[in-house]
Design a protein around this motif. Structure first.
Motif, PDB file in Angstrom:
ATOM      1  N   ALA A 233       0.831  -1.205   0.000  1.00 39.61           N
ATOM      2  CA  ALA A 233       0.000   0.000   0.000  1.00 39.61           C
ATOM      3  C   ALA A 233       0.867   1.258   0.000  1.00 39.61           C
ATOM      4  N   VAL A 234       1.991   1.220   0.695  1.00 42.05           N
ATOM      5  CA  VAL A 234       2.907   2.358   0.721  1.00 42.05           C
ATOM      6  C   VAL A 234       3.541   2.551  -0.653  1.00 42.05           C
ATOM      7  N   GLN A 235       3.999   1.450  -1.254  1.00 45.76           N
ATOM      8  CA  GLN A 235       4.618   1.541  -2.573  1.00 45.76           C
ATOM      9  C   GLN A 235       3.627   2.048  -3.621  1.00 45.76           C
ATOM     10  N   ASN A 236       2.396   1.572  -3.552  1.00 41.28           N
ATOM     11  CA  ASN A 236       1.386   2.020  -4.519  1.00 41.28           C
ATOM     12  C   ASN A 236       1.056   3.496  -4.328  1.00 41.28           C
ATOM     13  N   ALA A 237       0.989   3.950  -3.079  1.00 40.48           N
ATOM     14  CA  ALA A 237       0.725   5.369  -2.814  1.00 40.48           C
ATOM     15  C   ALA A 237       1.866   6.236  -3.329  1.00 40.48           C
ATOM     16  N   LEU A 238       3.094   5.754  -3.177  1.00 36.79           N
ATOM     17  CA  LEU A 238       4.252   6.489  -3.678  1.00 36.79           C
ATOM     18  C   LEU A 238       4.206   6.586  -5.200  1.00 36.79           C
ATOM     19  N   ARG A 239       3.936   5.487  -5.871  1.00 40.87           N
ATOM     20  CA  ARG A 239       3.828   5.503  -7.339  1.00 40.87           C
ATOM     21  C   ARG A 239       2.743   6.481  -7.795  1.00 40.87           C
ATOM     22  N   GLU A 240       1.598   6.402  -7.153  1.00 37.87           N
ATOM     23  CA  GLU A 240       0.474   7.262  -7.531  1.00 37.87           C
ATOM     24  C   GLU A 240       0.832   8.736  -7.359  1.00 37.87           C
ATOM     25  N   THR A 241       1.506   9.058  -6.267  1.00 35.34           N
ATOM     26  CA  THR A 241       1.879  10.449  -6.010  1.00 35.34           C
ATOM     27  C   THR A 241       2.892  10.941  -7.030  1.00 35.34           C
ATOM     28  N   ALA A 242       3.908  10.121  -7.326  1.00 35.84           N
ATOM     29  CA  ALA A 242       4.913  10.507  -8.327  1.00 35.84           C
ATOM     30  C   ALA A 242       4.269  10.697  -9.691  1.00 35.84           C
ATOM     31  N   ARG A 243       3.309   9.850 -10.017  1.00 33.37           N
ATOM     32  CA  ARG A 243       2.602   9.975 -11.294  1.00 33.37           C
ATOM     33  C   ARG A 243       1.789  11.272 -11.340  1.00 33.37           C
ATOM     34  N   ASN A 244       1.121  11.602 -10.247  1.00 33.42           N
ATOM     35  CA  ASN A 244       0.306  12.815 -10.218  1.00 33.42           C
ATOM     36  C   ASN A 244       1.162  14.085 -10.323  1.00 33.42           C
ATOM     37  N   ILE A 245       2.289  14.097  -9.635  1.00 26.64           N
ATOM     38  CA  ILE A 245       3.176  15.262  -9.730  1.00 26.64           C
ATOM     39  C   ILE A 245       3.714  15.390 -11.148  1.00 26.64           C
ATOM     40  N   SER A 246       4.085  14.267 -11.747  1.00 25.96           N
ATOM     41  CA  SER A 246       4.593  14.288 -13.119  1.00 25.96           C
ATOM     42  C   SER A 246       3.543  14.840 -14.078  1.00 25.96           C
ATOM     43  N   ARG A 247       2.307  14.456 -13.884  1.00 23.16           N
ATOM     44  CA  ARG A 247       1.230  14.986 -14.736  1.00 23.16           C
ATOM     45  C   ARG A 247       1.086  16.491 -14.550  1.00 23.16           C
ATOM     46  N   GLU A 248       1.238  16.965 -13.311  1.00 22.31           N
ATOM     47  CA  GLU A 248       1.171  18.412 -13.074  1.00 22.31           C
ATOM     48  C   GLU A 248       2.281  19.142 -13.822  1.00 22.31           C
ATOM     49  N   LEU A 249       3.415  18.468 -13.997  1.00 23.51           N
ATOM     50  CA  LEU A 249       4.553  19.063 -14.697  1.00 23.51           C
ATOM     51  C   LEU A 249       4.468  18.869 -16.209  1.00 23.51           C
ATOM     52  N   GLY A 250       3.405  18.208 -16.684  1.00 21.05           N
ATOM     53  CA  GLY A 250       3.196  18.050 -18.114  1.00 21.05           C
ATOM     54  C   GLY A 250       3.644  16.735 -18.701  1.00 21.05           C
ATOM     55  N   ALA A 251       4.084  15.795 -17.874  1.00 15.56           N
ATOM     56  CA  ALA A 251       4.525  14.497 -18.396  1.00 15.56           C
ATOM     57  C   ALA A 251       3.328  13.733 -18.966  1.00 15.56           C
ATOM     58  N   THR A 252       3.550  13.039 -20.059  1.00 10.53           N
ATOM     59  CA  THR A 252       2.480  12.284 -20.714  1.00 10.53           C
ATOM     60  C   THR A 252       2.542  10.799 -20.443  1.00 10.53           C
ATOM     61  N   ARG A 253       3.643  10.342 -19.808  1.00  7.18           N
ATOM     62  CA  ARG A 253       3.724   8.930 -19.465  1.00  7.18           C
ATOM     63  C   ARG A 253       4.467   8.761 -18.143  1.00  7.18           C
ATOM     64  N   TRP A 254       4.145   7.676 -17.451  1.00  9.10           N
ATOM     65  CA  TRP A 254       4.808   7.324 -16.210  1.00  9.10           C
ATOM     66  C   TRP A 254       4.708   5.820 -16.035  1.00  9.10           C
ATOM     67  N   PRO A 255       5.770   5.089 -15.687  1.00  6.70           N
ATOM     68  CA  PRO A 255       7.107   5.595 -15.459  1.00  6.70           C
ATOM     69  C   PRO A 255       7.719   6.180 -16.738  1.00  6.70           C
ATOM     70  N   PRO A 256       8.645   7.084 -16.594  1.00  2.00           N
ATOM     71  CA  PRO A 256       9.269   7.707 -17.780  1.00  2.00           C
ATOM     72  C   PRO A 256      10.285   6.786 -18.407  1.00  2.00           C
ATOM     73  N   LEU A 257      10.785   7.200 -19.565  1.00  2.00           N
ATOM     74  CA  LEU A 257      11.844   6.481 -20.247  1.00  2.00           C
ATOM     75  C   LEU A 257      13.194   7.002 -19.775  1.00  2.00           C
ATOM     76  N   GLN A 258      14.214   6.153 -19.913  1.00  2.00           N
ATOM     77  CA  GLN A 258      15.575   6.620 -19.620  1.00  2.00           C
ATOM     78  C   GLN A 258      15.982   7.649 -20.665  1.00  2.00           C
ATOM     79  N   SER A 259      16.792   8.619 -20.272  1.00  2.00           N
ATOM     80  CA  SER A 259      17.246   9.625 -21.216  1.00  2.00           C
ATOM     81  C   SER A 259      17.951   8.949 -22.392  1.00  2.00           C
ATOM     82  N   GLY A 260      17.595   9.371 -23.600  1.00  2.00           N
ATOM     83  CA  GLY A 260      18.200   8.805 -24.802  1.00  2.00           C
ATOM     84  C   GLY A 260      17.384   7.696 -25.432  1.00  2.00           C
ATOM     85  N   GLU A 261      16.332   7.211 -24.712  1.00  2.00           N
ATOM     86  CA  GLU A 261      15.495   6.151 -25.280  1.00  2.00           C
ATOM     87  C   GLU A 261      14.432   6.743 -26.197  1.00  2.00           C
TER      88      GLU A 261
END
Length: 261
Positions: A233-261
């Motif tokens: 439950a802690v890990q899922n809450a962490l993933r959800e929060t990171a995804r929500n913050i990323s969306r606020e910053l304009g990210a279109t996918r999560w988890p993201p790709l490694q740089s250069g991919e």
């Protein structure tokens, strides 16, 4: 040394080197600073006195050694407040702390370390040390492992020498061993560390991406080693929060790709 427009700004470079030498709560005398910077003590004394006059360096009470001064905290707070990722994360990290009952850390790259740009204390009412502004070696923290896993250039810089400094007996100091963790981190969207930075402390971290898809920060929850591993439950809450913050910053996918991919 850094150059601007082809002209060496020696005074700024030397002042920056003094401040860098004092980071990590170090207290050093003029002779120690002069040896570290390979400069004459008289030159270092003049630089330190100038920095002291602006509050960037402070002298120990009743001592002859110097440390970082209070003006740096003011400057850092101004800098932190300008960071979009921090501004957009505050309500999410506070909610994550409330949901999990754990402290949270938001960190970004600082050379070969991670600087904590926001810290939510455990919501249990206990006295805790504020951590905003502290830095942790990237290789010894879940926050840093996230940043290393998603940025090949950063990983090459940090891990390039092969062997890394041990903070505890459990710190992973092998560059090869750390590199083997990175693919799993990108697959799971989570990095872990157990007793690697501080004995008795463990953490799990997730990446935060911006509109370009680049990982610009990492978010972690911190728990006692005795409570390891973190509950699903802690890990899922962490993933959800990171995804929500990323969306606020304009990210279109999560988890993201490694740089250069």
């Amino acid at each position: 040394m850094r150059q601007w427009g082809g002209t060496l700004i020696q005074a700024i470079d030397r002042a920056a080197r003094v401040l860098t030498s004092l980071q990590g709560a170090r207290h050093l005398g003029i002779a120690e600073l002069a040896a570290a910077l390979e400069l004459p003590p008289s030159t270092v004394h003049g630089i330190v006195k100038s920095l002291q006059g602006h509050g960037l360096v402070a002298k120990e009470p009743n001592g002859n050694r110097y440390m970082l001064g209070p003006a740096l905290l003011k400057l850092s707070n101004v800098y932190l407040d300008t960071l979009d990722v921090r501004a957009r994360s505050l309500r999410w990290t506070a909610e994550l702390a409330r949901r999990t009952g754990l402290a949270t850390r938001l960190g970004v790259e600082l050379f070969d370390e991670v600087i904590i740009i926001h810290h939510d204390e455990r919501p249990d009412g206990t006295e805790q040390m504020p951590e905003t502004g502290l830095s942790i070696p990237a290789h010894a923290s879940a926050l840093g492992k996230v940043l290393l896993a998603y940025d090949g250039a950063l990983a090459e810089t940090v891990l390039g020498d092969g062997e890394l400094r041990a903070l505890t007996g459990d710190t992973v100091t092998s560059a090869k061993a750390l590199t083997r963790q990175f693919a799993q981190i990108r697959e799971r969207g989570l990095a872990e560390e157990l007793d690697e930075a501080v004995l008795g402390e463990a953490s799990v971290a997730a990446p935060i991406a911006d509109r370009s898809g680049a990982v610009v920060a990492a978010l972690s929850v911190v728990l006692p080693s005795s409570d390891w591993p973190a509950a699903d439950a802690v890990q899922n809450a962490l993933r959800e929060t990171a995804r929500n913050i990323s969306r606020e910053l304009g990210a279109t996918r999560w988890p993201p790709l490694q740089s250069g991919e």
